[in-house]
Enzyme design. Sequence first.
Site, short mmCIF file in Angstrom:
data_model
loop_
_atom_site.label_atom_id
_atom_site.label_comp_id
_atom_site.label_asym_id
_atom_site.label_seq_id
_atom_site.Cartn_x
_atom_site.Cartn_y
_atom_site.Cartn_z
N GLN A 1 33.45 41.01 46.12
CA GLN A 1 33.03 41.94 45.06
C GLN A 1 31.76 41.42 44.40
OE1 GLN A 1 36.75 43.25 42.62
NE2 GLN A 1 37.32 41.38 43.67
N ASN A 2 31.36 40.22 44.78
CA ASN A 2 30.22 39.59 44.11
C ASN A 2 28.90 40.11 44.63
OD1 ASN A 2 32.19 38.16 42.86
ND2 ASN A 2 31.88 36.27 44.01
N VAL A 3 27.91 40.07 43.76
CA VAL A 3 26.58 40.58 44.11
C VAL A 3 25.57 39.45 44.16
CG1 VAL A 3 27.06 42.87 43.14
CG2 VAL A 3 26.09 41.09 41.66
N HIS B 1 30.49 45.67 46.26
CA HIS B 1 29.81 46.15 45.06
C HIS B 1 28.30 45.96 45.12
CE1 HIS B 1 33.86 45.70 42.73
NE2 HIS B 1 33.84 46.77 43.49
N CYS C 1 13.77 58.87 45.73
CA CYS C 1 13.65 59.07 47.19
C CYS C 1 14.72 58.30 47.96
CB CYS C 1 12.25 58.69 47.67
SG CYS C 1 11.91 56.92 47.70
N SER D 1 40.16 39.02 39.04
CA SER D 1 41.22 39.47 38.12
C SER D 1 42.02 40.62 38.75
CB SER D 1 40.60 39.92 36.80
OG SER D 1 39.67 40.96 37.04
N ASN E 1 43.64 31.23 41.91
CA ASN E 1 43.13 31.66 40.60
C ASN E 1 43.84 30.83 39.54
OD1 ASN E 1 42.52 33.19 38.20
ND2 ASN E 1 42.15 34.98 39.50
N PRO E 2 43.11 30.26 38.59
CA PRO E 2 43.78 29.50 37.53
C PRO E 2 44.71 30.37 36.69
CG PRO E 2 41.39 29.12 37.48
CD PRO E 2 41.64 30.22 38.46
N ALA F 1 38.80 27.45 42.34
CA ALA F 1 38.65 27.61 43.79
C ALA F 1 38.05 26.36 44.45
CB ALA F 1 37.77 28.82 44.07
C1 BJW Z 1 38.52 31.62 38.80
C2 BJW Z 1 37.74 30.53 38.43
C3 BJW Z 1 37.61 29.49 39.39
C4 BJW Z 1 37.74 31.94 36.79
N1 BJW Z 1 38.19 29.60 40.57
N2 BJW Z 1 39.10 31.71 39.97
C5 BJW Z 1 42.46 53.62 40.30
C6 BJW Z 1 43.12 53.38 39.13
C7 BJW Z 1 42.42 53.23 37.94
C8 BJW Z 1 41.02 53.30 37.89
C9 BJW Z 1 40.37 53.54 39.07
C10 BJW Z 1 41.07 53.70 40.24
N3 BJW Z 1 40.18 53.90 41.24
C11 BJW Z 1 38.93 53.87 40.72
C12 BJW Z 1 39.02 53.65 39.39
C13 BJW Z 1 37.88 53.55 38.44
C14 BJW Z 1 37.20 52.20 38.46
C15 BJW Z 1 38.19 51.08 38.12
O1 BJW Z 1 38.60 50.29 38.93
N4 BJW Z 1 38.56 51.00 36.86
C16 BJW Z 1 39.51 49.99 36.39
C17 BJW Z 1 38.75 48.83 35.73
C18 BJW Z 1 40.43 50.65 35.42
N5 BJW Z 1 36.59 51.93 39.76
C19 BJW Z 1 35.40 52.44 40.07
O2 BJW Z 1 34.80 53.18 39.32
C20 BJW Z 1 34.85 52.09 41.43
N6 BJW Z 1 34.41 53.28 42.09
C21 BJW Z 1 35.29 54.12 42.65
O3 BJW Z 1 36.45 53.91 42.68
O4 BJW Z 1 34.68 55.25 43.20
C22 BJW Z 1 35.53 56.33 43.55
C23 BJW Z 1 35.73 57.13 42.30
C24 BJW Z 1 34.63 57.65 41.66
C25 BJW Z 1 34.80 58.40 40.52
C26 BJW Z 1 36.10 58.61 40.01
C27 BJW Z 1 37.19 58.06 40.66
C28 BJW Z 1 37.00 57.32 41.83
C29 BJW Z 1 33.59 51.24 41.28
C30 BJW Z 1 33.89 49.88 40.74
C31 BJW Z 1 32.57 49.13 40.55
C32 BJW Z 1 32.76 47.80 39.86
N7 BJW Z 1 31.48 47.28 39.52
C33 BJW Z 1 31.36 45.97 38.91
C34 BJW Z 1 29.86 45.73 38.57
C35 BJW Z 1 29.09 45.42 39.85
C36 BJW Z 1 27.67 45.05 39.57
C37 BJW Z 1 27.55 43.77 38.77
O5 BJW Z 1 27.94 42.69 39.24
O6 BJW Z 1 27.07 43.87 37.65
O7 BJW Z 1 31.85 44.96 39.80
S1 BJW Z 1 32.41 45.78 37.46
C38 BJW Z 1 32.81 44.09 37.79
O8 BJW Z 1 34.24 43.96 38.07
C39 BJW Z 1 32.07 43.71 39.08
C40 BJW Z 1 33.10 42.89 39.78
O9 BJW Z 1 32.81 42.85 41.17
C41 BJW Z 1 34.39 43.58 39.44
C42 BJW Z 1 35.60 42.72 39.58
O10 BJW Z 1 35.55 41.64 38.71
P1 BJW Z 1 36.09 40.22 39.20
O11 BJW Z 1 35.24 39.71 40.29
O12 BJW Z 1 37.52 40.30 39.45
O13 BJW Z 1 35.75 39.32 37.92
P2 BJW Z 1 36.64 39.09 36.60
O14 BJW Z 1 35.74 38.52 35.57
O15 BJW Z 1 37.38 40.31 36.23
O16 BJW Z 1 37.73 38.01 37.03
C43 BJW Z 1 37.36 36.69 37.36
C44 BJW Z 1 38.62 35.95 37.79
O17 BJW Z 1 38.25 34.65 38.23
C45 BJW Z 1 39.66 35.77 36.67
O18 BJW Z 1 40.93 36.18 37.14
C46 BJW Z 1 39.64 34.26 36.41
O19 BJW Z 1 40.94 33.75 36.05
C47 BJW Z 1 39.20 33.72 37.74
N8 BJW Z 1 38.52 32.42 37.71
N9 BJW Z 1 37.30 30.66 37.15
C48 BJW Z 1 38.95 30.66 40.82
N10 BJW Z 1 36.85 28.35 39.10
ZN ZN Z 2 11.05 56.37 45.62
#
Ligand code: BJW
Ligand code: ZN
Length: 242
Positions: A93-95, A111, A122, A182, A206-207, A224
């Site tokens: 999921q990382n960028v 993502h 365009c 998460s 995951n911690p 990790a």
């Molecule tokens: C460690 C550590 C160490 C710390 N070692 N671990 C079904 C149900 C409900 C809602 C929806 C659904 N389907 C779709 C939705 C809507 C929405 C969604 O999911 N909402 C929920 C939040 C409620 N999803 C979307 O909108 C997605 N699109 C989609 O589904 O399109 C179809 C659609 C369209 C329209 C309507 C309906 C459907 C798109 C999701 C895009 C997410 N984008 C982001 C930003 C990307 C760009 C950027 O980087 O800026 O992606 S949001 C952000 O969250 C980013 C991440 O990739 C993503 C996940 O986060 P991640 O990686 O889990 O990070 P954290 O911070 O949450 O967690 C870190 C973890 O690491 C923690 O657990 C720590 O404990 C742990 N940790 N140190 C190991 N050392």
């Molecule tokens: Zn253009």
Amino acid sequence: MAVHEGRRLVVLTGAGISAESGLGTFRGTGGLWENEPVQAVATPQAFAKDPLKVWRFYEARRHQAARAEPNAAHRALAELGRCLGPRLTLITQNVDGLHQAAGSQQVLELHGSLWRLRCTDCGGEAEDRTVPLPVLPPRCGLCGALLRPCVVWFGEFLPEKVLAKAVEAARDCALFLVVGTSAVVEPAASLARVAESRGAALWEVNPETTPLSQLCQRSWRLPAGEAMDEVVEEASRLLEDP
Ligand code: BJW
Ligand code: ZN
């Protein structure tokens, strides 16, 4: 059992795997969303309202990511990829591009990437690793419209082919390993549920606990970078077992 024949491994990573490289996670104390509410920077509505604000957020992220080095966990997964070849599917999921910097190939970026920019008019898309960008917000060299980071914001569809490959891999693996997410963002989190429902073993590093924890057969409550060598060793053993 058919699903185990290929003995394939899928790894899904999230922001936590890059935490030990110095990059912030999104949620929780000290997370990126603490200073900038998600609605203000990671939605198409936010970009339409204030592209400069959104670009400043991503420009800061690009600066941090450009300085960051892959850590032991990225490296362990790259090494695993060299051993398993196409039997490993790495989904992130990382960028930040740190898996590729560690040597992983064919990473499925659900993502998007900080290192590609896309024209809002365009549709032209290009890799751009320039840090800092000379002008904010940047504009398309072809048509002059605003460029945006090629990342997936809330409410936007994930890249179709990338998601299709991820689903296919999740449906056909013996082991699905979740690292540093998460698991609250869909559809990424449900890939693990798909795998589990098809008979794959589910492991988590995951911690903290996550909504997937109760489905997991094995959990490492560790950063990790500390856990991954052992996890990779055990995963290799499980995949080799007849
Ligand atoms: C460690 C550590 C160490 C710390 N070692 N671990 C079904 C149900 C409900 C809602 C929806 C659904 N389907 C779709 C939705 C809507 C929405 C969604 O999911 N909402 C929920 C939040 C409620 N999803 C979307 O909108 C997605 N699109 C989609 O589904 O399109 C179809 C659609 C369209 C329209 C309507 C309906 C459907 C798109 C999701 C895009 C997410 N984008 C982001 C930003 C990307 C760009 C950027 O980087 O800026 O992606 S949001 C952000 O969250 C980013 C991440 O990739 C993503 C996940 O986060 P991640 O990686 O889990 O990070 P954290 O911070 O949450 O967690 C870190 C973890 O690491 C923690 O657990 C720590 O404990 C742990 N940790 N140190 C190991 N050392
Ligand atoms: Zn253009």
